[in-house]
Design an enzyme around this catalytic site. Structure first.
Site, mmCIF file in Angstrom:
data_model
loop_
_atom_site.group_PDB
_atom_site.id
_atom_site.type_symbol
_atom_site.label_atom_id
_atom_site.label_comp_id
_atom_site.label_asym_id
_atom_site.label_seq_id
_atom_site.Cartn_x
_atom_site.Cartn_y
_atom_site.Cartn_z
ATOM 1 N N HIS A 135 -1.946 -10.876 11.841
ATOM 2 C CA HIS A 135 -0.860 -9.185 11.633
ATOM 3 C C HIS A 135 -0.497 -8.674 13.169
ATOM 4 O O HIS A 135 -1.781 -7.991 14.098
ATOM 5 C CB HIS A 135 -1.526 -8.483 10.743
ATOM 6 C CG HIS A 135 -1.940 -7.282 10.737
ATOM 7 N ND1 HIS A 135 -0.563 -6.665 9.406
ATOM 8 C CD2 HIS A 135 -2.858 -6.065 10.946
ATOM 9 C CE1 HIS A 135 -0.700 -5.634 9.708
ATOM 10 N NE2 HIS A 135 -1.522 -5.128 10.236
ATOM 11 N N CYS A 145 -3.089 -4.059 4.959
ATOM 12 C CA CYS A 145 -2.651 -5.343 5.308
ATOM 13 C C CYS A 145 -2.764 -6.752 4.799
ATOM 14 O O CYS A 145 -1.745 -7.791 5.148
ATOM 15 C CB CYS A 145 -1.892 -4.897 6.379
ATOM 16 S SG CYS A 145 -1.768 -3.560 7.566
ATOM 17 N N GLU A 178 1.152 -1.478 -0.229
ATOM 18 C CA GLU A 178 0.177 -0.049 -0.003
ATOM 19 C C GLU A 178 0.978 1.160 -0.133
ATOM 20 O O GLU A 178 0.066 2.334 0.171
ATOM 21 C CB GLU A 178 -0.811 0.167 1.546
ATOM 22 C CG GLU A 178 -0.717 -0.273 2.351
ATOM 23 C CD GLU A 178 -1.310 0.286 3.672
ATOM 24 O OE1 GLU A 178 -1.837 1.083 3.661
ATOM 25 O OE2 GLU A 178 -1.303 -1.100 4.194
HETATM 26 P P1 HMG Z 1 -3.270 5.580 21.706
HETATM 27 O O1 HMG Z 1 -4.542 6.549 22.490
HETATM 28 O O2 HMG Z 1 -2.079 6.910 21.584
HETATM 29 O O3 HMG Z 1 -3.296 5.371 23.052
HETATM 30 O O4 HMG Z 1 -3.380 5.464 20.576
HETATM 31 P P2 HMG Z 1 -3.922 4.560 24.095
HETATM 32 O O5 HMG Z 1 -4.735 5.619 25.002
HETATM 33 O O6 HMG Z 1 -4.889 3.490 23.684
HETATM 34 O O7 HMG Z 1 -2.797 3.946 25.261
HETATM 35 C C1 HMG Z 1 -2.038 2.548 24.000
HETATM 36 C C2 HMG Z 1 -2.420 1.626 25.156
HETATM 37 O O8 HMG Z 1 -1.027 1.772 26.301
HETATM 38 C C3 HMG Z 1 -3.190 1.189 26.244
HETATM 39 O O9 HMG Z 1 -3.350 0.220 26.589
HETATM 40 C C4 HMG Z 1 -3.598 2.253 27.516
HETATM 41 O O10 HMG Z 1 -3.748 1.522 28.570
HETATM 42 C C5 HMG Z 1 -1.355 1.564 27.705
HETATM 43 P P3 HMG Z 1 -4.319 -0.666 26.368
HETATM 44 O O11 HMG Z 1 -5.735 -0.175 26.487
HETATM 45 O O12 HMG Z 1 -4.626 -1.087 24.776
HETATM 46 O O13 HMG Z 1 -4.346 -2.804 26.222
HETATM 47 N N1 HMG Z 1 -0.643 2.717 28.396
HETATM 48 C C6 HMG Z 1 0.180 2.434 29.079
HETATM 49 N N2 HMG Z 1 1.008 1.329 29.895
HETATM 50 C C7 HMG Z 1 1.892 0.885 30.436
HETATM 51 N N3 HMG Z 1 2.001 2.106 31.038
HETATM 52 C C8 HMG Z 1 1.543 3.258 30.237
HETATM 53 C C9 HMG Z 1 0.392 3.348 30.450
HETATM 54 N N4 HMG Z 1 0.043 4.541 29.385
HETATM 55 C C10 HMG Z 1 -0.656 3.876 28.296
HETATM 56 N N5 HMG Z 1 2.183 4.455 30.755
HETATM 57 C C11 HMG Z 1 -3.239 3.406 18.982
HETATM 58 C C12 HMG Z 1 -2.992 4.094 20.200
HETATM 59 C C13 HMG Z 1 -3.040 2.295 18.464
HETATM 60 C C14 HMG Z 1 -4.134 3.591 18.671
HETATM 61 C C15 HMG Z 1 -2.359 4.368 17.493
HETATM 62 O O14 HMG Z 1 -1.289 4.435 18.232
HETATM 63 C C16 HMG Z 1 -3.290 5.114 15.973
HETATM 64 O O15 HMG Z 1 -4.074 4.851 15.932
HETATM 65 N N6 HMG Z 1 -2.254 3.492 15.644
HETATM 66 C C17 HMG Z 1 -2.487 2.829 14.594
HETATM 67 C C18 HMG Z 1 -3.817 2.488 13.940
HETATM 68 C C19 HMG Z 1 -3.510 1.433 13.989
HETATM 69 O O16 HMG Z 1 -2.501 0.799 14.309
HETATM 70 N N7 HMG Z 1 -4.220 0.554 15.011
HETATM 71 C C20 HMG Z 1 -4.596 -0.724 14.740
HETATM 72 C C21 HMG Z 1 -5.733 -1.898 14.180
HETATM 73 S S1 HMG Z 1 -5.725 -1.706 12.374
HETATM 74 C C22 HMG Z 1 -4.353 -2.428 11.434
HETATM 75 O O17 HMG Z 1 -4.369 -3.432 12.140
HETATM 76 C C23 HMG Z 1 -4.686 -2.038 10.022
HETATM 77 C C24 HMG Z 1 -2.633 -1.082 9.558
HETATM 78 O O18 HMG Z 1 -1.863 -2.549 9.960
HETATM 79 C C25 HMG Z 1 -3.232 -0.897 8.590
HETATM 80 C C26 HMG Z 1 -3.355 -1.405 7.320
HETATM 81 O O19 HMG Z 1 -4.628 -2.513 7.783
HETATM 82 O O20 HMG Z 1 -2.833 -0.948 6.162
HETATM 83 C C27 HMG Z 1 -2.953 -0.666 10.854
#
Ligand code: HMG
Length: 384
Positions: free
Chosen positions: A233, A111, A79
């Protein structure tokens, strides 16, 4: 006829950033990135590297002259392609010195692309048993500086040769899949970086896994007891953990402990590299093969591509698989990289080559590179 992955190779750019340093630069508790997201390092490509050069590098690490003679199909899943018309596959023909009598094209579905390529290759080999197919996953995952997705970036490529009598993973030809029109992640043609509804994307991913696992069990009268390992994935390593956790309490404690332990082996490389988008599932497979796999193990593989397509399929690790994988080369590639400072990474992020660029080969630290952009055409070279 047995059909599956006969060889698997990998490429990651030489530079990386340290995730703790990234967290500090973004005023985030490092534990959020290392534990909450589950990453340690993130691969950073140079401006002279792209989906084409990385695809060439991963394929070059496994292709022999004999393989080239037998190739009938080349599919690149990406992609991050560099051209809206010409496929990444076409660029690879001379870089890899491939014979002309092959069918070569590119597949895009976030992906999921490489899995679409793998299943198409399976069908091709079943119709042409004396031929082989080369399937390459290659991507640069980019969300932008200071975005929530920044910690889940990465870059790299995985190449696989699909043939009869495969030496690495025999595909069982058991598979369930699904597609829904979902707005969880997208990248319009004008944008170099992706847009994501991050938390929603996590929910869709987990829902796809649960739905497909139910379907798989019903269709094949299967249970978790049939598998010693589940591969996911891995856009970031916590993501697969979230899917795996849906099994807790639904499988025996022993099985859950085994699946969790094997999952840890499958994410080792991903922690070091970050998101390869369509290559991520296959980097997980490679990590598992290098770090823990045993012959005759039955694997379940979950492929997910935003937008969204999911597929759950199974395969069996072949006896002697370890002899076909160049473990030393893979570990050298991972261990001999150079750390880039966060400020250098931020500066490099802004560099975008335009028409008229000529890259000085003396500045290139890679075998395949973008050498020039002439009349808006990207030209590539190989160096030793
Ligand atoms: P965010 O809002 O910064 O993070 O975004 P959060 O607030 O959800 O925190 C993440 C985790 O860290 C949470 O744990 C928190 O509790 C923890 P969870 O509830 O998820 O188990 N946390 C801590 N842990 C330890 N010590 C601390 C602490 N503070 C918080 N101090 C997000 C995170 C992944 C949403 C963001 O990075 C993002 O938008 N990423 C891009 C989208 C993505 O990767 N999505 C995955 C599913 S879609 C997919 O897989 C397809 C893709 O590969 C694309 C394609 O297909 O081409 C993305």
């Amino acid at each position: 006829m047995k059909i599956g992955i006969d060889k698997i190779g990998f490429y990651v750019p030489k530079d990386y950033i340290d995730i703790v340093e990234l967290a500090k630069a973004r005023n985030v508790d490092p534990n959020k990135f290392t534990i909450g997201i589950g990453q340690d390092k993130q691969a950073v490509p140079q401006p002279y590297q792209d989906a084409v050069t990385m695809a060439a590098s991963s394929a070059d690490s496994i292709l022999t002259d004999d393989d080239k003679k037998d190739l009938g199909l080349l599919i690149v899943g990406t992609e991050s392609s560099v051209d809206e018309s010409k496929s990444t596959a076409a660029f690879l023909m001379d870089l890899l010195d491939l014979p002309e009598d092959i069918r070569a094209f590119e597949i895009k579905q976030a992906c999921y692309g490489a899995t679409a390529g793998l299943q198409t290759a399976y069908d091709f080999v079943s119709q042409n048993p004396d031929k082989k197919a080369l399937v390459i996953a290659t991507d640069i995952a980019r969300y932008g500086i200071k975005t929530p997705g920044e910690v889940t970036q990465g870059a790299g490529s995985v190449a696989m040769i699909i043939s009869q009598n495969p030496r690495v993973l025999k595909l069982d030809h058991k598979s369930v899949y699904m597609t829904r029109n979902v707005g969880d992640f997208w990248r319009p043609t004008f944008s170099k970086t992706a847009f994501a509804r991050g938390k929603f994307s996590n929910e869709v991913y987990v829902d796809f896994f649960k739905t497909l696992w139910d379907k798989y069990q019903t269709k094949y009268d299967a249970t978790a007891a049939d598998f010693s390992t589940m591969l996911f994935h891995i856009p970031y390593t916590k993501m697969g953990t979230k899917a795996l956790r849906t099994l807790e309490g639904h499988v025996s404690d022993e099985k859950y402990a085994e699946l969790t332990e094997h999952y840890q082996a499958s994410i080792k490389f991903s922690r070091e590299v970050g998101n390869l988008y369509t290559g991520s599932l296959y980097l997980g497979l490679l990590s598992y093969l290098v770090n823990a796999a045993k012959a005759n193990e039955e694997l379940l593989l979950f492929s997910y591509g935003s937008g969204a397509v999911g597929e759950l399929y199974s395969g069996e690790i072949q006896p002697g698989f370890e002899k076909v994988i160049d473990q030393d080369a893979i570990m050298n590639l991972l261990n001999n990289r150079e750390k880039m400072s966060i400020s250098d990474y931020e500066k490099m992020y802004e560099i975008e080559y335009s028409d008229g660029t000529i890259v000085d080969p003396a500045t290139v630290d890679a075998k395949f590179y973008l050498s020039e952009i002439k009349e808006n055409e990207r030209l590539y070279k190989k160096q030793n």
